[in-house]
Design a protein around this motif. Structure first.
Motif, PDB file in Angstrom:
ATOM      1  N   VAL A 163       0.848  -1.191   0.000  1.00 47.37           N
ATOM      2  CA  VAL A 163       0.000   0.000   0.000  1.00 47.37           C
ATOM      3  C   VAL A 163       0.884   1.242   0.000  1.00 47.37           C
ATOM      4  CG1 VAL A 163      -1.922  -1.145   1.165  1.00 47.37           C
ATOM      5  CG2 VAL A 163      -0.207   0.058   2.510  1.00 47.37           C
ATOM      6  N   LYS A 164       0.425   2.276  -0.678  1.00 47.45           N
ATOM      7  CA  LYS A 164       1.196   3.522  -0.763  1.00 47.45           C
ATOM      8  C   LYS A 164       0.803   4.516   0.322  1.00 47.45           C
ATOM      9  CE  LYS A 164       1.635   3.339  -5.813  1.00 47.45           C
ATOM     10  NZ  LYS A 164       1.350   4.080  -7.072  1.00 47.45           N
ATOM     11  N   ASP A 165      -0.452   4.483   0.741  1.00 46.15           N
ATOM     12  CA  ASP A 165      -0.959   5.467   1.685  1.00 46.15           C
ATOM     13  C   ASP A 165      -0.864   4.960   3.122  1.00 46.15           C
ATOM     14  OD1 ASP A 165      -1.754   7.177  -0.425  1.00 46.15           O
ATOM     15  OD2 ASP A 165      -3.588   6.002  -0.675  1.00 46.15           O
ATOM     16  N   SER A 166      -0.922   5.873   4.054  1.00 42.16           N
ATOM     17  CA  SER A 166      -1.073   5.506   5.456  1.00 42.16           C
ATOM     18  C   SER A 166      -2.523   5.087   5.681  1.00 42.16           C
ATOM     19  CB  SER A 166      -0.730   6.690   6.367  1.00 42.16           C
ATOM     20  OG  SER A 166       0.636   7.013   6.262  1.00 42.16           O
ATOM     21  N   ARG A 193       1.976   0.328   7.947  1.00 40.06           N
ATOM     22  CA  ARG A 193       1.923   0.267   6.484  1.00 40.06           C
ATOM     23  C   ARG A 193       2.861  -0.791   5.916  1.00 40.06           C
ATOM     24  NH1 ARG A 193       2.837   5.837   3.456  1.00 40.06           N
ATOM     25  NH2 ARG A 193       4.916   5.575   4.376  1.00 40.06           N
ATOM     26  N   GLU A 194       4.003  -0.997   6.568  1.00 35.86           N
ATOM     27  CA  GLU A 194       4.970  -1.951   6.045  1.00 35.86           C
ATOM     28  C   GLU A 194       4.470  -3.392   6.095  1.00 35.86           C
ATOM     29  OE1 GLU A 194       5.827  -1.233  10.410  1.00 35.86           O
ATOM     30  OE2 GLU A 194       5.356  -0.009   8.633  1.00 35.86           O
ATOM     31  N   TYR A 215       2.084  -2.038  -9.834  1.00 33.49           N
ATOM     32  CA  TYR A 215       0.995  -1.069  -9.693  1.00 33.49           C
ATOM     33  C   TYR A 215       0.191  -0.897 -10.973  1.00 33.49           C
ATOM     34  CZ  TYR A 215       2.985   0.035  -5.163  1.00 33.49           C
ATOM     35  OH  TYR A 215       3.446  -0.064  -3.862  1.00 33.49           O
TER      36      TYR A 215
END
Length: 216
Positions: A122-125, A139-140, A191
């Protein structure tokens, strides 16, 4: 904002072909795929029968009318396939950018580890709603699920039969199998394997298609 168009989104053309046709061609090209069930909206079924009759598919392609919900449609597609296949792979028609390497990695992982799901970090928090507050998630440790998702045929068919009997619905095959204690292994994807849902997605797809390497 989701897409509002006179044409069903998978029928919209990008790069000279309907969106659904790009992933169909990728699947037919793979030496690991022996047969395809193409699940269609009921309103498209008759027109696509005429279309399919003009095609020279290199492998068997069976057209199927979809069900009310995604899970119903997948079950209908599975029901027309040869029961002798050892691995079954599910892919969303609205994800046109399907590489040969991703098909291969999902099939091999399903064979060796029992289940595979394409995914990207995922790219966002991400925040979890916890009562009136928000709770941060690491997120990691989070991945965004995609397709293909691949499983041994017996496990997948039994899971669908059980869910149908219990009238339980799941958002994808990974969650359906998870409910039966069957774990999935992530296959790192890319992506560009996004699902076309919004006008922005469609705009981006028309850019990506110009340089995308399906054989990668």
């Amino acid at each position: 904002m989701r897409m509002k168009a006179a044409t069903r989104k998978t029928n919209i053309r990008i790069g000279g072909k309907p969106i659904f046709e790009w992933s169909l061609l990728s699947l037919l090209k793979s030496p690991l795929i022996g047969e395809v069930a193409l699940v269609l909206h009921a309103d498209d079924y008759r027109a696509r029968l005429t279309w399919a009759a003009r095609q020279k598919f290199r492998k068997p392609v069976t057209l199927v009318q979809g069900g009310v919900q995604r899970q119903d449609s997948v079950a209908k597609g599975l029901s027309v396939l040869n029961p002798a296949w050892d691995i079954l792979l599910i892919h969303d028609a609205a994800r046109p950018f399907l590489k040969q390497s991703l098909i291969r990695d999902c099939v091999h992982t399903a064979k060796s580890r029992g289940g595979a799901i394409a995914a990207v970090p995922v790219k966002d928090s991400i925040k979890l709603v916890d009562g009136p507050h928000l709770k941060s998630l690491p997120r990691e440790r989070l991945l965004a699920a995609q397709t293909p998702q691949a499983y041994p045929a017996g496990s997948l068919l039994r899971a669908h039969a059980s869910a149908q009997k219990q009238k339980r619905y799941f958002t994808d095959e990974a969650s359906l199998l998870e409910a039966r204690g069957h774990a999935s292994l992530p296959v790192m994807a890319y992506y560009e394997n996004f699902k076309i849902t919004t006008p922005e997605d469609l705009h981006n797809a028309r850019i990506v298609i110009k340089t995308f390497n399906f054989n990668g």
